[in-house]
Design a protein around this motif. Sequence first.
Motif, mmCIF file in Angstrom:
data_model
loop_
_atom_site.group_PDB
_atom_site.id
_atom_site.type_symbol
_atom_site.label_atom_id
_atom_site.label_comp_id
_atom_site.label_asym_id
_atom_site.label_seq_id
_atom_site.Cartn_x
_atom_site.Cartn_y
_atom_site.Cartn_z
ATOM 1 N N LEU A 57 0.802 -1.225 0.000
ATOM 2 C CA LEU A 57 0.000 0.000 0.000
ATOM 3 C C LEU A 57 0.835 1.274 0.000
ATOM 4 O O LEU A 57 0.286 2.372 0.025
ATOM 5 C CB LEU A 57 -0.957 -0.028 1.195
ATOM 6 C CG LEU A 57 -2.023 -1.123 1.030
ATOM 7 C CD1 LEU A 57 -2.559 -1.574 2.369
ATOM 8 C CD2 LEU A 57 -3.145 -0.632 0.131
ATOM 9 N N GLU A 58 2.153 1.129 -0.048
ATOM 10 C CA GLU A 58 3.010 2.307 -0.193
ATOM 11 C C GLU A 58 3.521 2.460 -1.623
ATOM 12 O O GLU A 58 4.187 3.435 -1.934
ATOM 13 C CB GLU A 58 4.183 2.238 0.791
ATOM 14 C CG GLU A 58 3.787 2.552 2.213
ATOM 15 C CD GLU A 58 4.961 2.946 3.079
ATOM 16 O OE1 GLU A 58 4.818 3.890 3.871
ATOM 17 O OE2 GLU A 58 6.019 2.307 2.970
ATOM 18 N N HIS A 64 -4.619 4.167 -5.065
ATOM 19 C CA HIS A 64 -6.090 4.194 -5.028
ATOM 20 C C HIS A 64 -6.652 3.194 -4.034
ATOM 21 O O HIS A 64 -7.783 3.341 -3.571
ATOM 22 C CB HIS A 64 -6.649 3.913 -6.430
ATOM 23 C CG HIS A 64 -6.276 2.568 -6.968
ATOM 24 N ND1 HIS A 64 -4.971 2.228 -7.291
ATOM 25 C CD2 HIS A 64 -7.031 1.458 -7.226
ATOM 26 C CE1 HIS A 64 -4.942 0.987 -7.733
ATOM 27 N NE2 HIS A 64 -6.174 0.502 -7.701
ATOM 28 N N LEU A 65 -5.856 2.177 -3.699
ATOM 29 C CA LEU A 65 -6.337 1.132 -2.786
ATOM 30 C C LEU A 65 -6.304 1.563 -1.329
ATOM 31 O O LEU A 65 -6.708 0.796 -0.454
ATOM 32 C CB LEU A 65 -5.527 -0.147 -2.985
ATOM 33 C CG LEU A 65 -5.649 -0.791 -4.377
ATOM 34 C CD1 LEU A 65 -4.779 -2.025 -4.472
ATOM 35 C CD2 LEU A 65 -7.104 -1.127 -4.691
ATOM 36 N N LEU A 71 -10.188 -1.175 -2.182
ATOM 37 C CA LEU A 71 -9.420 -2.350 -1.766
ATOM 38 C C LEU A 71 -10.346 -3.547 -1.592
ATOM 39 O O LEU A 71 -10.018 -4.679 -1.988
ATOM 40 C CB LEU A 71 -8.676 -2.050 -0.460
ATOM 41 C CG LEU A 71 -7.836 -3.197 0.113
ATOM 42 C CD1 LEU A 71 -6.797 -3.682 -0.902
ATOM 43 C CD2 LEU A 71 -7.148 -2.765 1.404
ATOM 44 N N TYR A 72 -11.509 -3.320 -1.020
ATOM 45 C CA TYR A 72 -12.482 -4.400 -0.854
ATOM 46 C C TYR A 72 -12.855 -5.008 -2.206
ATOM 47 O O TYR A 72 -12.898 -6.240 -2.362
ATOM 48 C CB TYR A 72 -13.737 -3.878 -0.157
ATOM 49 C CG TYR A 72 -14.886 -4.859 -0.180
ATOM 50 C CD1 TYR A 72 -14.970 -5.884 0.752
ATOM 51 C CD2 TYR A 72 -15.876 -4.764 -1.162
ATOM 52 C CE1 TYR A 72 -16.013 -6.803 0.709
ATOM 53 C CE2 TYR A 72 -16.924 -5.668 -1.212
ATOM 54 C CZ TYR A 72 -16.987 -6.689 -0.273
ATOM 55 O OH TYR A 72 -18.016 -7.598 -0.328
ATOM 56 N N GLU A 73 -13.108 -4.172 -3.194
ATOM 57 C CA GLU A 73 -13.505 -4.671 -4.508
ATOM 58 C C GLU A 73 -12.407 -5.508 -5.144
ATOM 59 O O GLU A 73 -12.680 -6.533 -5.785
ATOM 60 C CB GLU A 73 -13.883 -3.502 -5.425
ATOM 61 C CG GLU A 73 -15.165 -2.781 -5.026
ATOM 62 C CD GLU A 73 -16.390 -3.691 -5.043
ATOM 63 O OE1 GLU A 73 -16.403 -4.652 -5.852
ATOM 64 O OE2 GLU A 73 -17.318 -3.444 -4.248
ATOM 65 N N GLN A 102 -11.814 -1.705 10.383
ATOM 66 C CA GLN A 102 -13.147 -2.247 10.118
ATOM 67 C C GLN A 102 -13.140 -3.153 8.891
ATOM 68 O O GLN A 102 -13.856 -4.152 8.840
ATOM 69 C CB GLN A 102 -14.137 -1.099 9.900
ATOM 70 C CG GLN A 102 -14.273 -0.157 11.088
ATOM 71 C CD GLN A 102 -15.175 1.031 10.770
ATOM 72 O OE1 GLN A 102 -16.224 0.878 10.157
ATOM 73 N NE2 GLN A 102 -14.750 2.222 11.182
ATOM 74 N N LEU A 103 -12.308 -2.806 7.905
ATOM 75 C CA LEU A 103 -12.264 -3.566 6.663
ATOM 76 C C LEU A 103 -11.705 -4.968 6.853
ATOM 77 O O LEU A 103 -12.299 -5.956 6.385
ATOM 78 C CB LEU A 103 -11.421 -2.805 5.632
ATOM 79 C CG LEU A 103 -11.087 -3.567 4.341
ATOM 80 C CD1 LEU A 103 -12.342 -3.805 3.526
ATOM 81 C CD2 LEU A 103 -10.039 -2.793 3.536
ATOM 82 N N VAL A 104 -10.557 -5.085 7.520
ATOM 83 C CA VAL A 104 -9.837 -6.356 7.562
ATOM 84 C C VAL A 104 -10.637 -7.480 8.220
ATOM 85 O O VAL A 104 -10.734 -8.581 7.660
ATOM 86 C CB VAL A 104 -8.459 -6.164 8.242
ATOM 87 C CG1 VAL A 104 -7.799 -7.514 8.519
ATOM 88 C CG2 VAL A 104 -7.559 -5.305 7.364
#
Length: 423
Positions: A57-58, A64-65, A71-73, A102-104
């Motif tokens: 993610l860096e 954009h993620l 990222l979920y998509e 919350q996502l993970v």
Amino acid sequence: MIDRPLYLDRIRPFIGKPVIKIVTGVRRSGKSTLLQLVRAELRSRGVLGTDMLDVNLEVYANRHLKNPDLLYEQVKAWADELDGRKGYLFLDEIQEVETWEQLVPGLQTEFQIDIYLTGSNAHFLSSEFATYLSGRYVEISVFPFSFSEFVRLRMNDGIQETVDEAFDVYRVLGGFPFLSYLDYAPDPCREYLLSIYDTVVLKDMVERESIKDASLLGELLPFLIANIGHTFSGRSIERMLEGENISISVGSVLKYVQVASDANLLYRASRVDVMSKKVFKSQEKYYLVDQGLREAVYGNNDRNIDQVLDNIVFLELLRHGWKVTVGDKPLVVSGTDESASAPGGASREIDFIASKGSRKLYLQVCYLLADESTIEREFKPLEELRSDYPKYVLSLDKVDRSQNGIMHRDIRTFLLESDDLLG
């Protein structure tokens, strides 16, 4: 790239299990490489490359993620193609994603995938995240190379040298993995280490914690780094900086120290009364994640060798999962239980009390046992300690001065044998 069994052995029991694996540590300490080693292990177990999704993610291409919905998509599209096979998701520098906590957990629950994360800031493991996960995660802390890893890397690189020569390099430049690509040339290494320091300060401290007065932080951190292993007092630092015409409150000092700790730059060792087990709320000590950063920021690692040796041993204990405190032990008068002050009003300090489950170690660290007064200063606090747990005095002396049940070890040998002694 060298194998890092100290960390892999901690991850292996959790591979494929429904717990999220979180690898934390200062930037450039080898977290991403550790995930590469995990992926290599999965391939050796027959896992297909398409069953693993790796997102750094860096990386600019993934910017954009950082949006959790995007990222979920992407994860959903990959998971839908698994066709019932087990999937393995690797997310590097997860703290870059908004509301990732919350996502993970949602990804794990919805897609039944095995998740591995890295993060450079300990603050992201907040109580809020722990609430979301409800105990469904395990944290593995990664540090720059230990001395034994450092020696192994240099042997793999074909460097011909003695253990003493290797340690002379290690105690000055430290163990950040990339230094091997610079052939440990002092000036390029210092420039690289300064770049790590600047990145940690800017990204993991100033930006992440929204620090408004970055210049004040810039004045404080070098002082803390110069004084690793010395007793810490917010009030004394406030007075010291006032003497330099720098105005800072005790509250700000404590806040910035906590921010540096959250960035995995500094590590705290509380002071404990050996007799009463009371933990003091002040006068703790702080240690740096790698002595090479001290050389780059402040210099004088060779001149301040006692501090550097303390720092190296402290980190070695942390690497092996020990909880480390500093021991305050009053002198005993005439064999009674009454305590008295040591010369000058000080108590006899035990450098480190290390605990791991039911195990405990007491350690004294010094440069050289140069004379009888030094030998007494290092051995006496341990001799007076009423405990059957192992007691060590560590120094750079070649002659074994073990006595009265207290083991004396050359620090270099102790570090090379640490997997057996501390594992």
